[in-house]
Design a protein around this motif. Structure first.
Motif, PDB file in Angstrom:
ATOM      1  N   ASN A 136     -32.151  42.929 -27.741  1.00 34.32           N
ATOM      2  CA  ASN A 136     -32.606  43.205 -29.107  1.00 34.32           C
ATOM      3  C   ASN A 136     -31.847  42.392 -30.150  1.00 34.32           C
ATOM      4  OD1 ASN A 136     -34.604  45.375 -28.659  1.00 34.32           O
ATOM      5  ND2 ASN A 136     -32.859  46.381 -27.738  1.00 34.32           N
ATOM      6  N   ASP A 137     -30.667  41.904 -29.821  1.00 31.90           N
ATOM      7  CA  ASP A 137     -29.896  41.095 -30.765  1.00 31.90           C
ATOM      8  C   ASP A 137     -30.562  39.758 -31.058  1.00 31.90           C
ATOM      9  OD1 ASP A 137     -28.015  43.106 -30.785  1.00 31.90           O
ATOM     10  OD2 ASP A 137     -26.700  42.125 -29.341  1.00 31.90           O
ATOM     11  N   PHE A 138     -31.437  39.298 -30.167  1.00 32.52           N
ATOM     12  CA  PHE A 138     -32.065  37.995 -30.335  1.00 32.52           C
ATOM     13  C   PHE A 138     -33.360  38.043 -31.126  1.00 32.52           C
ATOM     14  CE2 PHE A 138     -29.739  37.735 -26.254  1.00 32.52           C
ATOM     15  CZ  PHE A 138     -28.802  36.792 -26.634  1.00 32.52           C
ATOM     16  N   VAL A 139     -33.989  39.193 -31.223  1.00 33.36           N
ATOM     17  CA  VAL A 139     -35.302  39.309 -31.860  1.00 33.36           C
ATOM     18  C   VAL A 139     -35.311  38.774 -33.291  1.00 33.36           C
ATOM     19  CG1 VAL A 139     -37.113  40.922 -32.559  1.00 33.36           C
ATOM     20  CG2 VAL A 139     -36.021  41.158 -30.320  1.00 33.36           C
ATOM     21  N   PRO A 140     -34.326  39.062 -34.153  1.00 31.05           N
ATOM     22  CA  PRO A 140     -34.366  38.537 -35.521  1.00 31.05           C
ATOM     23  C   PRO A 140     -34.238  37.006 -35.592  1.00 31.05           C
ATOM     24  CG  PRO A 140     -32.804  40.359 -35.372  1.00 31.05           C
ATOM     25  CD  PRO A 140     -33.215  40.011 -33.975  1.00 31.05           C
ATOM     26  N   ILE A 141     -33.739  36.393 -34.535  1.00 30.75           N
ATOM     27  CA  ILE A 141     -33.559  34.938 -34.531  1.00 30.75           C
ATOM     28  C   ILE A 141     -34.875  34.208 -34.261  1.00 30.75           C
ATOM     29  CG2 ILE A 141     -32.392  33.043 -33.304  1.00 30.75           C
ATOM     30  CD1 ILE A 141     -30.104  35.050 -32.784  1.00 30.75           C
ATOM     31  N   ILE A 142     -35.809  34.854 -33.570  1.00 30.34           N
ATOM     32  CA  ILE A 142     -37.055  34.196 -33.172  1.00 30.34           C
ATOM     33  C   ILE A 142     -37.784  33.565 -34.357  1.00 30.34           C
ATOM     34  CG2 ILE A 142     -39.334  34.583 -32.132  1.00 30.34           C
ATOM     35  CD1 ILE A 142     -37.926  36.599 -30.237  1.00 30.34           C
ATOM     36  N   PRO A 143     -38.012  34.263 -35.488  1.00 30.36           N
ATOM     37  CA  PRO A 143     -38.698  33.618 -36.613  1.00 30.36           C
ATOM     38  C   PRO A 143     -37.903  32.445 -37.202  1.00 30.36           C
ATOM     39  CG  PRO A 143     -38.651  35.999 -36.909  1.00 30.36           C
ATOM     40  CD  PRO A 143     -37.771  35.683 -35.745  1.00 30.36           C
ATOM     41  N   GLU A 144     -36.592  32.488 -37.082  1.00 34.72           N
ATOM     42  CA  GLU A 144     -35.751  31.420 -37.629  1.00 34.72           C
ATOM     43  C   GLU A 144     -35.945  30.098 -36.883  1.00 34.72           C
ATOM     44  OE1 GLU A 144     -33.948  31.759 -40.400  1.00 34.72           O
ATOM     45  OE2 GLU A 144     -34.680  33.818 -40.506  1.00 34.72           O
ATOM     46  N   LEU A 145     -36.495  30.138 -35.680  1.00 33.98           N
ATOM     47  CA  LEU A 145     -36.745  28.912 -34.926  1.00 33.98           C
ATOM     48  C   LEU A 145     -37.907  28.115 -35.510  1.00 33.98           C
ATOM     49  CD1 LEU A 145     -36.267  30.269 -31.307  1.00 33.98           C
ATOM     50  CD2 LEU A 145     -34.642  28.984 -32.695  1.00 33.98           C
ATOM     51  N   ARG A 146     -38.709  28.761 -36.337  1.00 33.74           N
ATOM     52  CA  ARG A 146     -39.833  28.131 -37.035  1.00 33.74           C
ATOM     53  C   ARG A 146     -40.747  27.360 -36.078  1.00 33.74           C
ATOM     54  NH1 ARG A 146     -38.107  29.373 -42.006  1.00 33.74           N
ATOM     55  NH2 ARG A 146     -36.020  28.902 -42.689  1.00 33.74           N
ATOM     56  N   LEU A 147     -41.168  28.032 -35.029  1.00 31.49           N
ATOM     57  CA  LEU A 147     -42.116  27.431 -34.102  1.00 31.49           C
ATOM     58  C   LEU A 147     -43.481  27.332 -34.781  1.00 31.49           C
ATOM     59  CD1 LEU A 147     -41.169  29.351 -30.847  1.00 31.49           C
ATOM     60  CD2 LEU A 147     -40.537  27.022 -31.480  1.00 31.49           C
ATOM     61  N   PRO A 148     -44.284  26.331 -34.430  1.00 35.52           N
ATOM     62  CA  PRO A 148     -45.620  26.215 -35.041  1.00 35.52           C
ATOM     63  C   PRO A 148     -46.436  27.486 -34.831  1.00 35.52           C
ATOM     64  CG  PRO A 148     -45.126  24.316 -33.641  1.00 35.52           C
ATOM     65  CD  PRO A 148     -44.008  25.306 -33.455  1.00 35.52           C
ATOM     66  N   GLY A 149     -47.247  27.828 -35.812  1.00 42.93           N
ATOM     67  CA  GLY A 149     -48.040  29.051 -35.745  1.00 42.93           C
ATOM     68  C   GLY A 149     -49.022  29.077 -34.591  1.00 42.93           C
ATOM     69  N   THR A 150     -49.365  27.914 -34.059  1.00 43.89           N
ATOM     70  CA  THR A 150     -50.322  27.869 -32.951  1.00 43.89           C
ATOM     71  C   THR A 150     -49.640  28.052 -31.602  1.00 43.89           C
ATOM     72  OG1 THR A 150     -50.104  25.469 -32.866  1.00 43.89           O
ATOM     73  CG2 THR A 150     -51.890  26.360 -34.212  1.00 43.89           C
ATOM     74  N   THR A 151     -48.330  28.170 -31.587  1.00 40.36           N
ATOM     75  CA  THR A 151     -47.605  28.328 -30.332  1.00 40.36           C
ATOM     76  C   THR A 151     -47.666  29.779 -29.870  1.00 40.36           C
ATOM     77  OG1 THR A 151     -46.080  26.578 -30.957  1.00 40.36           O
ATOM     78  CG2 THR A 151     -45.355  28.044 -29.217  1.00 40.36           C
ATOM     79  N   SER A 152     -48.103  29.983 -28.647  1.00 42.94           N
ATOM     80  CA  SER A 152     -48.100  31.317 -28.033  1.00 42.94           C
ATOM     81  C   SER A 152     -46.961  31.334 -27.025  1.00 42.94           C
ATOM     82  CB  SER A 152     -49.428  31.599 -27.337  1.00 42.94           C
ATOM     83  OG  SER A 152     -50.476  31.639 -28.274  1.00 42.94           O
ATOM     84  N   THR A 153     -45.848  31.928 -27.436  1.00 38.52           N
ATOM     85  CA  THR A 153     -44.652  31.891 -26.613  1.00 38.52           C
ATOM     86  C   THR A 153     -44.326  33.272 -26.073  1.00 38.52           C
ATOM     87  OG1 THR A 153     -43.793  30.129 -28.031  1.00 38.52           O
ATOM     88  CG2 THR A 153     -42.217  31.226 -26.608  1.00 38.52           C
ATOM     89  N   ALA A 154     -43.983  33.336 -24.802  1.00 41.07           N
ATOM     90  CA  ALA A 154     -43.485  34.566 -24.187  1.00 41.07           C
ATOM     91  C   ALA A 154     -41.975  34.502 -24.232  1.00 41.07           C
ATOM     92  CB  ALA A 154     -43.979  34.687 -22.756  1.00 41.07           C
ATOM     93  N   TRP A 155     -41.329  35.610 -24.584  1.00 38.08           N
ATOM     94  CA  TRP A 155     -39.868  35.672 -24.716  1.00 38.08           C
ATOM     95  C   TRP A 155     -39.307  36.677 -23.737  1.00 38.08           C
ATOM     96  CZ3 TRP A 155     -37.441  32.531 -28.241  1.00 38.08           C
ATOM     97  CH2 TRP A 155     -38.258  31.910 -29.175  1.00 38.08           C
ATOM     98  N   THR A 156     -38.232  36.317 -23.069  1.00 38.43           N
ATOM     99  CA  THR A 156     -37.470  37.245 -22.251  1.00 38.43           C
ATOM    100  C   THR A 156     -36.026  37.134 -22.690  1.00 38.43           C
ATOM    101  OG1 THR A 156     -38.981  36.957 -20.392  1.00 38.43           O
ATOM    102  CG2 THR A 156     -36.821  37.905 -19.911  1.00 38.43           C
ATOM    103  N   CYS A 157     -35.474  38.203 -23.225  1.00 36.89           N
ATOM    104  CA  CYS A 157     -34.108  38.219 -23.750  1.00 36.89           C
ATOM    105  C   CYS A 157     -33.274  39.183 -22.908  1.00 36.89           C
ATOM    106  CB  CYS A 157     -34.107  38.658 -25.204  1.00 36.89           C
ATOM    107  SG  CYS A 157     -35.192  37.682 -26.275  1.00 36.89           S
ATOM    108  N   CYS A 158     -32.245  38.652 -22.272  1.00 37.01           N
ATOM    109  CA  CYS A 158     -31.447  39.468 -21.344  1.00 37.01           C
ATOM    110  C   CYS A 158     -29.954  39.304 -21.605  1.00 37.01           C
ATOM    111  CB  CYS A 158     -31.712  39.040 -19.904  1.00 37.01           C
ATOM    112  SG  CYS A 158     -33.403  39.195 -19.393  1.00 37.01           S
TER     113      CYS A 158
END
Length: 59
Positions: free
Chosen positions: A35-57
């Motif tokens: 859960n510590d990584f979730v707020p960082i995801i938007p900061e990566l500024r990935l293109p809006g068309t990117t469909s990314t799966a995330w696994t944070c462990c």
């Protein structure tokens, strides 16, 4: 012989609504949990068309 069994907390998985066209697997071992990584995801500024799966462990 001594066998050590490590138990890890569950991973946090965030999946897109449709098929993913990319995957990020984020591992950390210094007391953070997924859960510590979730707020960082938007900061990566990935293109809006990117469909990314995330696994944070934590490992």
């Amino acid at each position: 012989m001594r066998i050590i069994v490590m138990e890890y907390p569950p991973c946090l998985e965030i999946n897109p609504d449709g098929p993913a066209n990319g995957t990020v697997i984020w591992l950390h071992g210094l007391g953070a949990d997924g859960n510590d990584f979730v707020p960082i995801i938007p900061e990566l500024r990935l293109p809006g068309t990117t469909s990314t799966a995330w696994t944070c462990c934590r490992r």
